[in-house]
Scaffold this active site. Structure first.
Site, short mmCIF file in Angstrom:
data_model
loop_
_atom_site.label_atom_id
_atom_site.label_comp_id
_atom_site.label_asym_id
_atom_site.label_seq_id
_atom_site.Cartn_x
_atom_site.Cartn_y
_atom_site.Cartn_z
N TRP A 142 12.94 -73.74 8.03
CA TRP A 142 14.01 -73.48 9.00
C TRP A 142 14.66 -74.61 9.65
CZ3 TRP A 142 14.50 -74.19 14.22
CH2 TRP A 142 15.79 -73.56 14.94
N ASN A 161 16.22 -67.64 7.35
CA ASN A 161 15.14 -67.20 8.47
C ASN A 161 15.55 -67.28 9.84
OD1 ASN A 161 12.55 -66.23 8.48
ND2 ASN A 161 11.68 -68.29 8.82
N ASP A 162 16.60 -67.46 10.29
CA ASP A 162 16.96 -67.53 11.63
C ASP A 162 17.20 -66.22 12.15
OD1 ASP A 162 18.26 -69.59 13.80
OD2 ASP A 162 19.44 -67.72 13.78
N LEU A 163 16.68 -65.61 13.09
CA LEU A 163 16.92 -64.42 13.65
C LEU A 163 18.27 -64.00 14.02
CD1 LEU A 163 13.36 -63.73 15.43
CD2 LEU A 163 14.08 -62.93 13.14
N ALA A 164 18.83 -65.01 14.62
CA ALA A 164 20.08 -64.71 15.02
C ALA A 164 21.11 -64.60 14.05
CB ALA A 164 20.66 -65.87 16.17
#
Length: 216
Positions: A142, A161-164
């Site tokens: 990431w 893989n960025d949650l946002a």
């Protein structure tokens, strides 16, 4: 540490015009992206300088709030630790006095000792950039992808893989749940060769939707 095998580098995002071009392409290809663009308006450029300080800042910012990261980074910069030689010369106590945790002290030292050729990364293929950076303890995929997007201006790199980004994709596409990293990476294939602009647009859409929820 070298940048790995050389190869062809794709489009580089250098200006707001590049982002606007990519956003227009995405909107023409996908009605949901067109909706996101209409909701967000202009998609921000968000380019940053590359090199050691950018990666050290990324390490500093891991798992802390934005405000805490800014405060710690301010102390790191004031102490001169944006220079790898200064990090190598500092004691653990001096680095910890800036607010770095013990693991982050180790990561900062590993980065300072990695010998990355940052200039060579500018002309290395995307996957070679990511492979080089992820060899350093404390730098996962990431972080490497975000560096490629914002510090190197790579137009076709994404950070699934960025949650946002995952949550933004869920909201924009009406998905029943947040997509996994693998699922979002597969979704992003449809946004090539402008995946980094898709990421910018999804981050912007996430902020718009969260602000709207806060107002309602």
């Amino acid at each position: 540490m070298s940048a790995g095998p050389r190869g062809e580098v794709g489009r580089i995002i250098e200006s707001p015009a590049c982002v606007a071009e990519g956003a227009a392409w995405l909107a023409a290809e996908c009605p949901r992206m067109a909706h996101a663009l209409e909701a967000c308006g202009e998609v921000p450029l968000r380019l940053k300088a590359d090199g050691f300080p950018a990666l050290l800042n990324a390490i500093v910012s891991q798992q802390v709030s934005v405000a805490s990261a800014a405060a710690i980074w301010g102390r790191v910069e004031a102490a001169g630790y944006g220079d790898p030689a200064q990090v190598r010369a500092a004691s653990d106590e001096e680095l910890r006095a800036c607010g770095l945790s013990r693991p982050k002290v180790r990561y900062a030292r590993a980065l300072a000792e990695a010998g990355i050729d940052y200039a060579a990364l500018r002309s290395a293929p995307d996957e070679a950039v990511i492979a080089t950076l992820t060899q350093v303890p404390g730098i996962g995929r990431w972080t490497a992808e975000v560096y490629a997007i914002f510090s190197l201006g790579r137009a076709d790199v994404f950070a699934p893989n960025d949650l946002a980004l995952q949550e933004s994709a869920r909201m924009l596409y009406g998905l029943p749940e947040r997509p996994t990293e693998k699922a979002l990476r597969e979704m992003a294939l449809a946004w090539s060769p402008w995946r980094a602009v898709a990421a910018r647009l999804l981050w912007a859409y996430f902020r718009v939707e969260k602000n709207r929820e806060g107002i309602s």
